[in-house]
Scaffold this active site. Sequence first.
Site, PDB file in Angstrom:
ATOM      1  N   LYS A 117      -0.750  -7.289  14.160  1.00  0.00           N
ATOM      2  CA  LYS A 117      -0.625  -8.197  12.980  1.00  0.00           C
ATOM      3  C   LYS A 117      -0.089  -9.084  13.568  1.00  0.00           C
ATOM      4  CE  LYS A 117       0.671  -8.693   9.050  1.00  0.00           C
ATOM      5  NZ  LYS A 117       1.627  -8.872   7.473  1.00  0.00           N
ATOM      6  N   SER A 137      -1.037  -8.125   3.323  1.00  0.00           N
ATOM      7  CA  SER A 137      -1.927  -8.825   3.782  1.00  0.00           C
ATOM      8  C   SER A 137      -1.973  -8.806   5.274  1.00  0.00           C
ATOM      9  CB  SER A 137       0.143 -10.210   4.359  1.00  0.00           C
ATOM     10  OG  SER A 137       1.075  -9.048   4.401  1.00  0.00           O
ATOM     11  N   SER A 142       1.866  -4.140   1.967  1.00  0.00           N
ATOM     12  CA  SER A 142       1.101  -5.043   3.076  1.00  0.00           C
ATOM     13  C   SER A 142       0.659  -4.411   3.842  1.00  0.00           C
ATOM     14  CB  SER A 142       2.023  -5.934   3.925  1.00  0.00           C
ATOM     15  OG  SER A 142       2.438  -7.155   2.683  1.00  0.00           O
TER      16      SER A 142
END
Length: 602
Positions: free
Chosen positions: A203, A279, A303
């Site tokens: 990420k 996210s 997330s």
Amino acid sequence: MIGMHPLMNLCFVNSSSYGWFAGYNFCLVFGITHLWTYFVVHIEEGQPNPQGIVGLLCNKEGQLVSFADLEESPVFVPLHPDEDLEEQQIKCIESDLSPPEQVQKATECLQFSEYIVKNPKFSFYRWTIMDYSKAYTSGKITPQLVADQFVAAVRESSEPAFQMSFFIDYNIEDILKQATESTLRYERGQALSVLDGVPIAIKDEIDCLPYPTTGGTKWLHKARQCMDDACCVKRLRLCGALLVGKTNMHELGAGTSGINPHYGATRNPYDRTKVAGGSSSGSAAVVSSGLCPAALGVDGGGSVRMPAALCGVVGLKPTFGRVPHSGVIPLNWTVGMVGIVAGTVEDAFIVYAAISEQSRTHQPTPVSPKLHFPLLKSPNTVSNIKLAKSLEWFNDCTEDIKVCCSRAMDQLYMRYGWEIVEVTVPEIEVMRLAHYLTIGSECSTAIACHLEKLDMAELGGDARVALSVYGAFNSREYLNAQKIRNRQMQFHKNIFAKADVIVTPTTGVTAYTLYDDALKTGELDYINGAALVRYQISGNFLGLPAVTVPVGYDKLGLPIGLQFIGRPWSEATLIHIAFAMQALCISDYKKPQVFYDLLKQD
């Protein structure tokens, strides 16, 4: 839209007081379930400024966070002592092992994985880390060929016909260099671990050379340069993992949809017209689509678990402090934790073994917690498990999710004899508000030093609104939120005295429609957002480990996840339970609409 009440409290925020919103009109809905209190913030120039966002909530939850005189002392960081847990079928791991040695220990625990490969009843099967390792070792395929197929697949996924927006950045030269080195190691019989040459995505909130770390923005990497790998990335490199790039994410992690106005909206591999969740949207989507068997995310408010559930894969968030946090953008340092998205529970376990650390070098806790690995000999290895279920909370979701998750729990009882214990989780919505206030305050504080020099045009519209709300929180509200954290830690301790884990749906809704008008500005949908985070908060706010496992699909064929929340440091038990749940559902898993087979041989 779930539980929308026709009555709304309206308040107006003065855009000039922040100086960010001239020329913008946004409607932001903040939902409080059960009590049905919502307020809408219209960002319009010249309107009165609220004294405190949370204080405007005209209900007992808002008043408790803003004004209540709580007797509990504040707990600013969710630290947990190292306790001797009574866990079944585990292996205690020595504290001085290297990441490859820990991975080797993990693979020794996976004595049951052959069942999956040989079972002819499965309608769909994801290649696992062990599949990659065996294919490389046998010479059937090489990391170089996998890297070539990966690059071709990512290019195809970016074409107009797909527009999946999986990655913010990937460096073909670096990927091929790593793959060549891994291929040579296999040719010499010197593979570093079963992760050697296996594609793993990171990420873009986690430092990983040679990439800048953007946090989903167009500016943060200029203010905060990436000088070294994050600790968790270093540990993966030591295992030989093929690090394939930085995955897309919601800007600053400040949303749940995964729609990023700068790098594109990550689309759900099960339906391109739906959101992937956020996210850690890109990390979940690349695993779901077969591009990687596992990826790293950061879980500050579900997330990792949210997008994993929406994309039909496994999401594991360890206990706060279990995985080193150094090298991660400090957007939410007391609620955010590095987590793992994987195609199977076994793959989540292997990556967990690689990145977990027992030494005190990076641990925020004064005592180093023992590291235990589960012995996954068969799905029914552990017995007498007690599952805590809060009925009203559990059922606060769509009908499809309620039916699917209830059926999954019935299967656990019928197949393994595990007991369901009815409990009540007090003040859930108070905790959700306190978490929102905490994560917002931390995000606002983390980037405050950069905002004065920042051209606000570089921020997406949704991020501007989020930062505006975050900046309105005051110190009294923040302190009360930390008192509520202490209060909730005691509530959950009492629940864990009765049960091994708390069980909930992972999300209150499945993946919702991605609308074109949100692609340019981003989206803050606080109705769907509230439904997505409904079951996530205790894992982050209280630092508890949690895992989501796919257990079925709604009427549209969109994935549904079931979540297990455990005691501090009980990852071994959680993985056991998740593995048992997976065994009951895996034969019915469905292939995503967008899927790539990187182990195919021409």
